[in-house]
Design a protein around this motif. Structure first.
Motif, PDB file in Angstrom:
ATOM      1  N   ASP A   1       0.258   2.973   4.722  1.00  0.00           N
ATOM      2  CA  ASP A   1      -0.587   1.919   4.156  1.00  0.00           C
ATOM      3  C   ASP A   1      -0.555   0.653   5.013  1.00  0.00           C
ATOM      4  OD1 ASP A   1      -1.663   3.182   1.960  1.00  0.00           O
ATOM      5  OD2 ASP A   1      -1.147   1.533   0.606  1.00  0.00           O
ATOM      6  N   HIS A   2       0.464   0.506   5.845  1.00  0.00           N
ATOM      7  CA  HIS A   2       0.570  -0.667   6.724  1.00  0.00           C
ATOM      8  C   HIS A   2       0.002  -0.402   8.106  1.00  0.00           C
ATOM      9  CE1 HIS A   2       3.872  -2.852   4.195  1.00  0.00           C
ATOM     10  NE2 HIS A   2       2.656  -3.158   3.806  1.00  0.00           N
TER      11      HIS A   2
ATOM     12  N   PHE B   1      -2.765  -0.915  10.146  1.00  0.00           N
ATOM     13  CA  PHE B   1      -4.011  -1.673  10.202  1.00  0.00           C
ATOM     14  C   PHE B   1      -4.829  -1.347  11.458  1.00  0.00           C
ATOM     15  CE2 PHE B   1      -0.980  -4.523   7.818  1.00  0.00           C
ATOM     16  CZ  PHE B   1      -1.420  -4.097   6.570  1.00  0.00           C
TER      17      PHE B   1
ATOM     18  N   ALA C   1       7.901 -12.906   3.841  1.00  0.00           N
ATOM     19  CA  ALA C   1       6.986 -12.243   4.775  1.00  0.00           C
ATOM     20  C   ALA C   1       6.068 -11.275   4.011  1.00  0.00           C
ATOM     21  CB  ALA C   1       7.779 -11.509   5.855  1.00  0.00           C
ATOM     22  N   CYS C   2       6.619 -10.487   3.115  1.00  0.00           N
ATOM     23  CA  CYS C   2       5.804  -9.544   2.344  1.00  0.00           C
ATOM     24  C   CYS C   2       4.772 -10.301   1.507  1.00  0.00           C
ATOM     25  CB  CYS C   2       6.646  -8.725   1.373  1.00  0.00           C
ATOM     26  SG  CYS C   2       8.122  -7.985   2.082  1.00  0.00           S
TER      27      CYS C   2
ATOM     28  N   CYS D   1       1.220 -11.601   2.553  1.00  0.00           N
ATOM     29  CA  CYS D   1       0.000 -10.801   2.344  1.00  0.00           C
ATOM     30  C   CYS D   1      -0.125 -10.429   0.875  1.00  0.00           C
ATOM     31  CB  CYS D   1       0.030  -9.518   3.165  1.00  0.00           C
ATOM     32  SG  CYS D   1      -0.265  -9.761   4.917  1.00  0.00           S
ATOM     33  N   HIS D   2       1.001 -10.085   0.232  1.00  0.00           N
ATOM     34  CA  HIS D   2       0.934  -9.435  -1.081  1.00  0.00           C
ATOM     35  C   HIS D   2       0.711 -10.368  -2.261  1.00  0.00           C
ATOM     36  CE1 HIS D   2       1.251  -5.196  -0.255  1.00  0.00           C
ATOM     37  NE2 HIS D   2       2.003  -5.539   0.781  1.00  0.00           N
TER      38      HIS D   2
ATOM     39  N   VAL E   1      -5.205  -8.198   0.189  1.00  0.00           N
ATOM     40  CA  VAL E   1      -4.695  -6.944  -0.384  1.00  0.00           C
ATOM     41  C   VAL E   1      -5.493  -6.626  -1.644  1.00  0.00           C
ATOM     42  CG1 VAL E   1      -2.310  -6.999   0.489  1.00  0.00           C
ATOM     43  CG2 VAL E   1      -2.854  -8.137  -1.670  1.00  0.00           C
ATOM     44  N   GLN E   2      -5.561  -5.351  -1.969  1.00  0.00           N
ATOM     45  CA  GLN E   2      -6.288  -4.940  -3.163  1.00  0.00           C
ATOM     46  C   GLN E   2      -5.541  -5.426  -4.413  1.00  0.00           C
ATOM     47  OE1 GLN E   2      -6.571  -0.688  -2.579  1.00  0.00           O
ATOM     48  NE2 GLN E   2      -7.449  -1.066  -0.554  1.00  0.00           N
TER      49      GLN E   2
ATOM     50  N   HIS F   1      -2.318  -4.020  -5.423  1.00  0.00           N
ATOM     51  CA  HIS F   1      -1.186  -4.232  -4.515  1.00  0.00           C
ATOM     52  C   HIS F   1      -0.745  -5.690  -4.498  1.00  0.00           C
ATOM     53  CE1 HIS F   1      -2.477  -0.308  -2.655  1.00  0.00           C
ATOM     54  NE2 HIS F   1      -1.185  -0.139  -2.795  1.00  0.00           N
TER      55      HIS F   1
ATOM     56  N   THR G   1      12.749  -5.812   0.786  1.00  0.00           N
ATOM     57  CA  THR G   1      13.156  -4.745   1.700  1.00  0.00           C
ATOM     58  C   THR G   1      14.412  -4.002   1.232  1.00  0.00           C
ATOM     59  OG1 THR G   1      14.197  -6.496   2.991  1.00  0.00           O
ATOM     60  CG2 THR G   1      12.071  -5.686   3.773  1.00  0.00           C
TER      61      THR G   1
ATOM     62  N   HIS H   1      11.904  -1.450  -0.410  1.00  0.00           N
ATOM     63  CA  HIS H   1      10.801  -0.945   0.419  1.00  0.00           C
ATOM     64  C   HIS H   1      11.087  -1.139   1.902  1.00  0.00           C
ATOM     65  CE1 HIS H   1       7.896  -0.963  -2.969  1.00  0.00           C
ATOM     66  NE2 HIS H   1       8.347  -2.159  -3.287  1.00  0.00           N
TER      67      HIS H   1
ATOM     68  N   PRO I   1       8.777  -1.828   5.210  1.00  0.00           N
ATOM     69  CA  PRO I   1       7.383  -2.044   5.618  1.00  0.00           C
ATOM     70  C   PRO I   1       6.930  -1.046   6.681  1.00  0.00           C
ATOM     71  CG  PRO I   1       8.786  -3.751   6.562  1.00  0.00           C
ATOM     72  CD  PRO I   1       9.637  -2.955   5.605  1.00  0.00           C
TER      73      PRO I   1
ATOM     74  N   ARG J   1       8.425  10.405  -0.945  1.00  0.00           N
ATOM     75  CA  ARG J   1       8.093   9.023  -0.640  1.00  0.00           C
ATOM     76  C   ARG J   1       7.168   8.506  -1.724  1.00  0.00           C
ATOM     77  NH1 ARG J   1       4.021   5.781   0.597  1.00  0.00           N
ATOM     78  NH2 ARG J   1       2.736   7.463  -0.178  1.00  0.00           N
TER      79      ARG J   1
ATOM     80  N   GLN K   1       5.332   4.719  -2.701  1.00  0.00           N
ATOM     81  CA  GLN K   1       5.159   3.286  -2.477  1.00  0.00           C
ATOM     82  C   GLN K   1       6.103   2.752  -1.399  1.00  0.00           C
ATOM     83  OE1 GLN K   1       2.646   2.063  -3.787  1.00  0.00           O
ATOM     84  NE2 GLN K   1       2.303   2.770  -5.865  1.00  0.00           N
TER      85      GLN K   1
HETATM   86  C1  HEC Z   1      -0.061  -8.284   7.170  1.00  0.00           C
HETATM   87  C2  HEC Z   1      -0.123  -8.134   5.734  1.00  0.00           C
HETATM   88  C3  HEC Z   1       0.977  -7.402   5.018  1.00  0.00           C
HETATM   89  C4  HEC Z   1       2.339  -7.640   5.100  1.00  0.00           C
HETATM   90  C5  HEC Z   1       3.050  -8.709   5.909  1.00  0.00           C
HETATM   91  C6  HEC Z   1       2.956  -6.694   4.207  1.00  0.00           C
HETATM   92  N1  HEC Z   1       2.010  -5.894   3.612  1.00  0.00           N
HETATM   93 FE1  HEC Z   1       2.321  -4.364   2.305  1.00  0.00          FE
HETATM   94  N2  HEC Z   1       0.358  -3.870   2.354  1.00  0.00           N
HETATM   95  C7  HEC Z   1      -0.635  -4.623   2.966  1.00  0.00           C
HETATM   96  C8  HEC Z   1      -1.904  -3.952   2.795  1.00  0.00           C
HETATM   97  C9  HEC Z   1      -3.249  -4.483   3.298  1.00  0.00           C
HETATM   98  C10 HEC Z   1      -1.643  -2.758   2.084  1.00  0.00           C
HETATM   99  C11 HEC Z   1      -2.650  -1.650   1.768  1.00  0.00           C
HETATM  100  C12 HEC Z   1      -3.247  -1.743   0.423  1.00  0.00           C
HETATM  101  C13 HEC Z   1      -4.219  -2.865   0.221  1.00  0.00           C
HETATM  102  O1  HEC Z   1      -5.161  -3.068   0.994  1.00  0.00           O
HETATM  103  O2  HEC Z   1      -4.010  -3.578  -0.767  1.00  0.00           O
HETATM  104  C14 HEC Z   1      -0.214  -2.756   1.797  1.00  0.00           C
HETATM  105  C15 HEC Z   1       0.442  -1.774   1.059  1.00  0.00           C
HETATM  106  C16 HEC Z   1       1.769  -1.890   0.628  1.00  0.00           C
HETATM  107  C17 HEC Z   1       2.425  -0.992  -0.300  1.00  0.00           C
HETATM  108  C18 HEC Z   1       1.841   0.254  -0.935  1.00  0.00           C
HETATM  109  C19 HEC Z   1       2.286   1.434  -0.104  1.00  0.00           C
HETATM  110  C20 HEC Z   1       1.846   2.753  -0.599  1.00  0.00           C
HETATM  111  O3  HEC Z   1       2.258   3.737   0.025  1.00  0.00           O
HETATM  112  O4  HEC Z   1       1.088   2.826  -1.562  1.00  0.00           O
HETATM  113  C21 HEC Z   1       3.690  -1.466  -0.479  1.00  0.00           C
HETATM  114  C22 HEC Z   1       4.766  -0.889  -1.356  1.00  0.00           C
HETATM  115  C23 HEC Z   1       3.829  -2.638   0.348  1.00  0.00           C
HETATM  116  N3  HEC Z   1       2.662  -2.865   1.017  1.00  0.00           N
HETATM  117  C24 HEC Z   1       4.979  -3.387   0.426  1.00  0.00           C
HETATM  118  C25 HEC Z   1       5.199  -4.382   1.376  1.00  0.00           C
HETATM  119  C26 HEC Z   1       6.476  -5.009   1.607  1.00  0.00           C
HETATM  120  C27 HEC Z   1       7.721  -4.736   0.828  1.00  0.00           C
HETATM  121  C28 HEC Z   1       6.298  -5.889   2.630  1.00  0.00           C
HETATM  122  C29 HEC Z   1       7.344  -6.745   3.301  1.00  0.00           C
HETATM  123  C30 HEC Z   1       8.531  -6.054   3.787  1.00  0.00           C
HETATM  124  C31 HEC Z   1       4.902  -5.843   3.010  1.00  0.00           C
HETATM  125  N4  HEC Z   1       4.280  -4.891   2.231  1.00  0.00           N
HETATM  126  C32 HEC Z   1       4.324  -6.620   3.992  1.00  0.00           C
HETATM  127  C33 HEC Z   1      -0.451  -5.784   3.679  1.00  0.00           C
HETATM  128  C34 HEC Z   1       0.776  -6.305   4.069  1.00  0.00           C
END
Ligand code: HEC
Ligand code: HEC
Ligand code: HEC
Ligand code: HEC
Length: 248
Positions: A31-32, A34, A98-99, A102-103, A128-129, A132, A208, A211, A213, A223, A225
């Motif tokens: 999912d990460h 891009f 950091a998470c 975006c989240h 993010v959707q 999420h 972390t 999760h 990243p 696995r 999320q």
């Molecule tokens: C640069 C932006 C960004 C950062 C920084 C980021 N994420 Fe995400 N993450 C996203 C996007 C975009 C998605 C895909 C879904 C969506 O578009 O909403 C996602 C998806 C996820 C998912 C869903 C995974 C799945 O398999 O369904 C999890 C859990 C998640 N992120 C956790 C984290 C965590 C924990 C961190 C920090 C360690 C983090 N993210 C940092 C942008 C980000």
């Protein structure tokens, strides 16, 4: 024939762990990732790491190593309850921040710390959707950004000591002692490590701790999320992650 099919079922029950472990590591395909086609409108160079890290001129605060994304300023509400023994901070820090950058849905995914670093176009923010989105109100989310040490474990009485309890150890203080992470996971980069070594950052509980990243860390059989510890214990029970730290 019957015996054969029973054997086949037995074999098929054993195999997925090894097979899934091989495909569940790494950012690409996760999912990460891009660099996938649906992100090409902003990720012009199809960078896999660049939306989050670059090699130079990164975040001066270094909330995560060489972090290249703008940082959220919330405003945040932290988890609190009458029964917690840690003192909650006022804002998230480190990897959690950091998470949340975006989240929490306040800043676009395509928001480099400077300009269009990494060839990221910032013209139309991509968020993010909704499913999420986590925060900025964190009062209904598992607590993060606090030190989880031997003292907290002692004060709580219902948390493993993070510097001595090793992942895969039996839960000696519970009636049912089956280790949350099964012995069949030996050889992964999780079993045999303490909670502090495997799940905490600077002794702190962060996003972390649950999760990764970059997809998953261990060779966990399943696995979900992007969770670090996932799957079932030797007796087929889930919630391994929760039962690793909590004595419940
Ligand atoms: C640069 C932006 C960004 C950062 C920084 C980021 N994420 Fe995400 N993450 C996203 C996007 C975009 C998605 C895909 C879904 C969506 O578009 O909403 C996602 C998806 C996820 C998912 C869903 C995974 C799945 O398999 O369904 C999890 C859990 C998640 N992120 C956790 C984290 C965590 C924990 C961190 C920090 C360690 C983090 N993210 C940092 C942008 C980000
Ligand atoms: C969605 C954002 C995101 C993406 C994409 C991402 N990282 Fe990270 N990375 C993080 C965060 C957040 C941390 C700090 C938390 C941690 O250590 O897991 C981190 C930590 C790291 C670390 C240091 C700690 C560790 O886990 O080893 C390295 C090295 C790293 N990333 C390399 C990479 C590389 C190489 C890529 C591209 C293949 C990449 N990352 C892609 C968010 C990301
Ligand atoms: C105590 C462990 C734990 C911590 C800490 C944690 N998560 Fe999660 N997270 C989970 C679990 C488990 C799921 C899967 C939930 C489900 O499927 O119902 C999840 C799901 C998610 C998802 C997918 C969408 C959703 O809401 O189900 C995102 C995104 C996410 N977490 C981001 C974060 C961020 C960002 C942080 C830090 C602010 C964080 N998580 C902290 C355990 C944790
Ligand atoms: C890396 C260790 C770790 C993991 C994994 C973990 N927790 Fe926690 N959890 C903690 C710590 C530490 C606290 C803070 C306890 C305190 O301050 O008294 C906490 C707090 C809580 C609280 C709030 C307690 C209160 O008194 O308000 C609940 C409920 C909880 N966790 C449930 C879960 C669940 C459910 C999971 C699995 C999805 C989980 N935890 C995974 C370490 C962890």
């Amino acid at each position: 024939m019957k015996i054969l099919s029973i054997l086949a079922i037995a074999a098929s029950l054993l195999v997925p762990a090894a097979v899934e472990a091989a495909v569940n590591k790494g950012v690409v395909g996760s999912d990460h990732d891009f660099s996938k086609t649906n992100y090409l409108a902003f990720n012009t160079r199809r960078g896999v790491c660049t939306p989050c890290h670059t090699a130079h001129a990164t975040d001066p605060a270094q909330i995560a190593p060489l972090f290249a994304h703008k940082t959220s300023t919330g405003p945040f509400t932290m988890y609190s309850s009458p029964t917690i023994k840690h003192t909650p901070g006022t804002v998230p820090d480190g990897a959690s921040l950091a998470c949340l950058s975006c989240h929490d849905g306040t800043i676009g995914v395509n928001s480099p710390i400077q300009g269009t670093q990494g060839g990221i176009s910032t013209n139309t923010p991509v968020f993010v959707q909704p499913n999420h989105k986590v925060g900025p109100d964190l009062h209904t989310d598992h607590p993060i950004s606090f030190v989880y040490d031997a003292a907290l474990a002692a004060a709580s009485g219902e948390l493993e000591n993070p510097v001595t309890y090793k992942i895969g150890d039996p839960k000696t203080t519970l009636t049912v002692q089956t280790p949350p992470v099964p012995a069949t996971w030996t050889g992964t980069d999780l079993t045999g490590k303490t909670i502090d070594e495997a799940l905490l950052v600077n002794h702190k509980m962060q996003c972390t701790s649950c999760h990764d990243p970059h997809w998953i860390k261990g060779n966990t059989p399943l696995r979900g999320q992007a969770t670090i510890v996932d799957g079932n214990d030797a007796d087929g029970r889930g919630s391994l992650m929760c039962r690793t730290c909590h004595i419940k």
